[in-house]
Enzyme design. Structure first.
Site, PDB file in Angstrom:
ATOM      1  N   ASP A 268     -64.723 -12.666 -64.683  1.00 14.93           N
ATOM      2  CA  ASP A 268     -64.861 -13.821 -65.579  1.00 14.93           C
ATOM      3  C   ASP A 268     -65.665 -14.929 -64.892  1.00 14.93           C
ATOM      4  O   ASP A 268     -65.920 -15.980 -65.486  1.00 14.93           O
ATOM      5  CB  ASP A 268     -63.490 -14.318 -66.073  1.00 14.93           C
ATOM      6  CG  ASP A 268     -62.550 -14.697 -64.948  1.00 14.93           C
ATOM      7  OD1 ASP A 268     -62.939 -14.576 -63.771  1.00 14.93           O
ATOM      8  OD2 ASP A 268     -61.415 -15.116 -65.251  1.00 14.93           O
ATOM      9  N   SER A 269     -66.100 -14.676 -63.636  1.00 17.03           N
ATOM     10  CA  SER A 269     -67.072 -15.565 -62.986  1.00 17.03           C
ATOM     11  C   SER A 269     -68.388 -15.574 -63.758  1.00 17.03           C
ATOM     12  O   SER A 269     -69.254 -16.419 -63.510  1.00 17.03           O
ATOM     13  CB  SER A 269     -67.311 -15.125 -61.535  1.00 17.03           C
ATOM     14  OG  SER A 269     -67.580 -13.726 -61.474  1.00 17.03           O
TER      15      SER A 269
ATOM     16  N   ASP B 163     -62.406  -8.083 -66.021  1.00 15.94           N
ATOM     17  CA  ASP B 163     -61.396  -9.147 -66.019  1.00 15.94           C
ATOM     18  C   ASP B 163     -60.852  -9.419 -67.411  1.00 15.94           C
ATOM     19  O   ASP B 163     -61.619  -9.524 -68.379  1.00 15.94           O
ATOM     20  CB  ASP B 163     -62.044 -10.453 -65.518  1.00 15.94           C
ATOM     21  CG  ASP B 163     -61.759 -10.722 -64.062  1.00 15.94           C
ATOM     22  OD1 ASP B 163     -60.784 -10.161 -63.520  1.00 15.94           O
ATOM     23  OD2 ASP B 163     -62.518 -11.512 -63.460  1.00 15.94           O
TER      24      ASP B 163
ATOM     25  N   LYS C 280     -58.585  -6.104 -64.790  1.00 12.42           N
ATOM     26  CA  LYS C 280     -58.005  -6.915 -63.716  1.00 12.42           C
ATOM     27  C   LYS C 280     -57.336  -8.125 -64.358  1.00 12.42           C
ATOM     28  O   LYS C 280     -57.840  -8.668 -65.338  1.00 12.42           O
ATOM     29  CB  LYS C 280     -59.072  -7.365 -62.708  1.00 12.42           C
ATOM     30  CG  LYS C 280     -58.515  -8.279 -61.622  1.00 12.42           C
ATOM     31  CD  LYS C 280     -59.462  -8.433 -60.433  1.00 12.42           C
ATOM     32  CE  LYS C 280     -60.593  -9.415 -60.639  1.00 12.42           C
ATOM     33  NZ  LYS C 280     -60.173 -10.796 -60.949  1.00 12.42           N
TER      34      LYS C 280
ATOM     35  N   GLU D 258     -54.972 -11.796 -63.481  1.00  7.88           N
ATOM     36  CA  GLU D 258     -54.540 -12.757 -62.462  1.00  7.88           C
ATOM     37  C   GLU D 258     -53.047 -13.026 -62.571  1.00  7.88           C
ATOM     38  O   GLU D 258     -52.536 -13.261 -63.671  1.00  7.88           O
ATOM     39  CB  GLU D 258     -55.302 -14.087 -62.625  1.00  7.88           C
ATOM     40  CG  GLU D 258     -56.768 -13.978 -62.282  1.00  7.88           C
ATOM     41  CD  GLU D 258     -57.500 -15.328 -62.317  1.00  7.88           C
ATOM     42  OE1 GLU D 258     -56.845 -16.387 -62.435  1.00  7.88           O
ATOM     43  OE2 GLU D 258     -58.737 -15.300 -62.234  1.00  7.88           O
TER      44      GLU D 258
ATOM     45  N   GLU E  36     -57.644 -13.302 -53.027  1.00  6.33           N
ATOM     46  CA  GLU E  36     -58.739 -14.272 -52.926  1.00  6.33           C
ATOM     47  C   GLU E  36     -58.327 -15.478 -52.081  1.00  6.33           C
ATOM     48  O   GLU E  36     -57.297 -16.110 -52.335  1.00  6.33           O
ATOM     49  CB  GLU E  36     -59.155 -14.711 -54.339  1.00  6.33           C
ATOM     50  CG  GLU E  36     -60.300 -15.712 -54.316  1.00  6.33           C
ATOM     51  CD  GLU E  36     -60.992 -15.899 -55.667  1.00  6.33           C
ATOM     52  OE1 GLU E  36     -60.660 -15.188 -56.629  1.00  6.33           O
ATOM     53  OE2 GLU E  36     -61.874 -16.773 -55.746  1.00  6.33           O
TER      54      GLU E  36
HETATM   55  O1  KIV Z   1     -64.389 -13.189 -61.578  1.00  9.97           O
HETATM   56  C1  KIV Z   1     -64.639 -12.834 -60.414  1.00  9.97           C
HETATM   57  O2  KIV Z   1     -65.794 -12.747 -59.995  1.00  9.97           O
HETATM   58  C2  KIV Z   1     -63.521 -12.521 -59.540  1.00  9.97           C
HETATM   59  C3  KIV Z   1     -63.817 -12.296 -58.092  1.00  9.97           C
HETATM   60  C4  KIV Z   1     -64.089 -13.582 -57.436  1.00  9.97           C
HETATM   61  C5  KIV Z   1     -62.752 -11.521 -57.415  1.00  9.97           C
HETATM   62  O3  KIV Z   1     -62.410 -12.457 -59.971  1.00  9.97           O
END
Ligand code: KIV
Length: 277
Positions: A57-58, A96, A126, A128, A195
């Site tokens: 989600d980055s 994510d 993934k 959180e 992280e």
């Molecule tokens: O969204 C992302 O890029 C991440 C990484 C920083 C692990 O969750």
């Protein structure tokens, strides 16, 4: 499956699955993971031999220019993930679950995960959090969807913590992180991302867990590493945390190339005779 079988005689590289990753941990072979959000980047990473791609989600930061990861929607994540899936042959693609797509209840979490698997063709999701999302983790896993945990600095909770500083430096928080990591493993997660936590703590978690532990800003004692591809290629400029190693200066490279193009257009150097019909 034997790791030696990863490269059969045909020369074709075997697909990475969660079982292959597990085997890599057992053999002490480090796991490489990078983010990608589009077809072209995914193709390069896959051809280079990356083990896992994270459609993180980055994307909210590096693709859309938002300050946090909160604004990105499930539809947008599915768009990015589907583009990545079309670019790969071998690596495992983890997607994510974005903010708002799972926090409501475990049914919402499962529905969001199913959309990622069905509409994007993702291989795993993934999520959180630890204890507070374990019911959702169980429900997603019960549908046969592989789940990766994410502990330590969890950017979707940025407004709760207020800073992107190193997490779990205090004993109490470190203890909770270890408990959460064990809960995720017991639930059946195939891996966990840690992280921005102290390297010593991350090493301890990797040693105590049997599933792969992938670090970002978590030192070298874990089972693999993940970075945001735009950061490691030097496409982003302002973000320079201590844990980041830049492998290229693509911002400058691309800036120079575009400047040269503009000059060539203005001076009528481009296109030349060979570049026209
Ligand atoms: O969204 C992302 O890029 C991440 C990484 C920083 C692990 O969750």
């Amino acid at each position: 499956m034997e790791l030696d079988n990863l490269k059969p005689v045909s020369g074709k590289v075997k697909k990475i699955t969660t079982h292959v990753l597990q085997e890599m941990k057992m053999k002490g072979e480090k796991i490489s993971m990078l983010t990608a959000y589009d077809f072209s980047m995914a193709r390069i990473l896959d051809e280079a031999g990356i083990d896992m791609i994270l459609v993180g989600d980055s994307a909210s930061n590096v693709m859309a220019g938002h300050e946090t990861t909160l604004p990105i929607t499930l539809d947008q994540m599915i768009y990015h993930a589907a583009s990545v899936i079309r670019g790969i042959n071998n690596c495992l693609v983890v997607v994510d679950l974005p903010f708002g797509a799972y926090q409501g209840n475990s049914k919402t979490a499962l529905e969001s995960s199913i959309r990622i698997m069905k509409e994007a063709g993702g291989h795993a999701i993934k999520i959180e959090g630890g204890k507070e999302i374990i019911e959702s983790v169980n429900r997603i896993l019960s549908a046969g969807i592989p789940v990766m945990g994410h502990l330590g600095l969890t950017p979707q909770s940025i407004y709760k913590f207020g800073t992107y500083s190193v997490r779990a430096k205090e004993e109490e928080e470190a203890k909770r992180l270890i408990e959460d990591a064990k809960l995720l493993e017991e639930a059946g997660c195939f891996g966990v991302v840690l992280e921005k936590i102290p390297a010593k703590l991350a090493k301890q978690v990797a040693e105590e867990l049997t599933i792969p532990v992938i670090g970002i800003g978590a030192g070298n004692g874990v089972d693999g590493q993940v970075l945001v591809v735009h950061d490691m290629l030097g496409i982003t400029k302002e973000f320079s945390p201590r844990f980041l190693r830049r492998y290229a200066s693509m911002y400058e490279e691309m800036l120079g190339a575009v400047k040269n193009y503009i000059t060539d257009v203005k001076t009528e150097d481009f296109p030349n005779e060979k570049e026209q019909y």
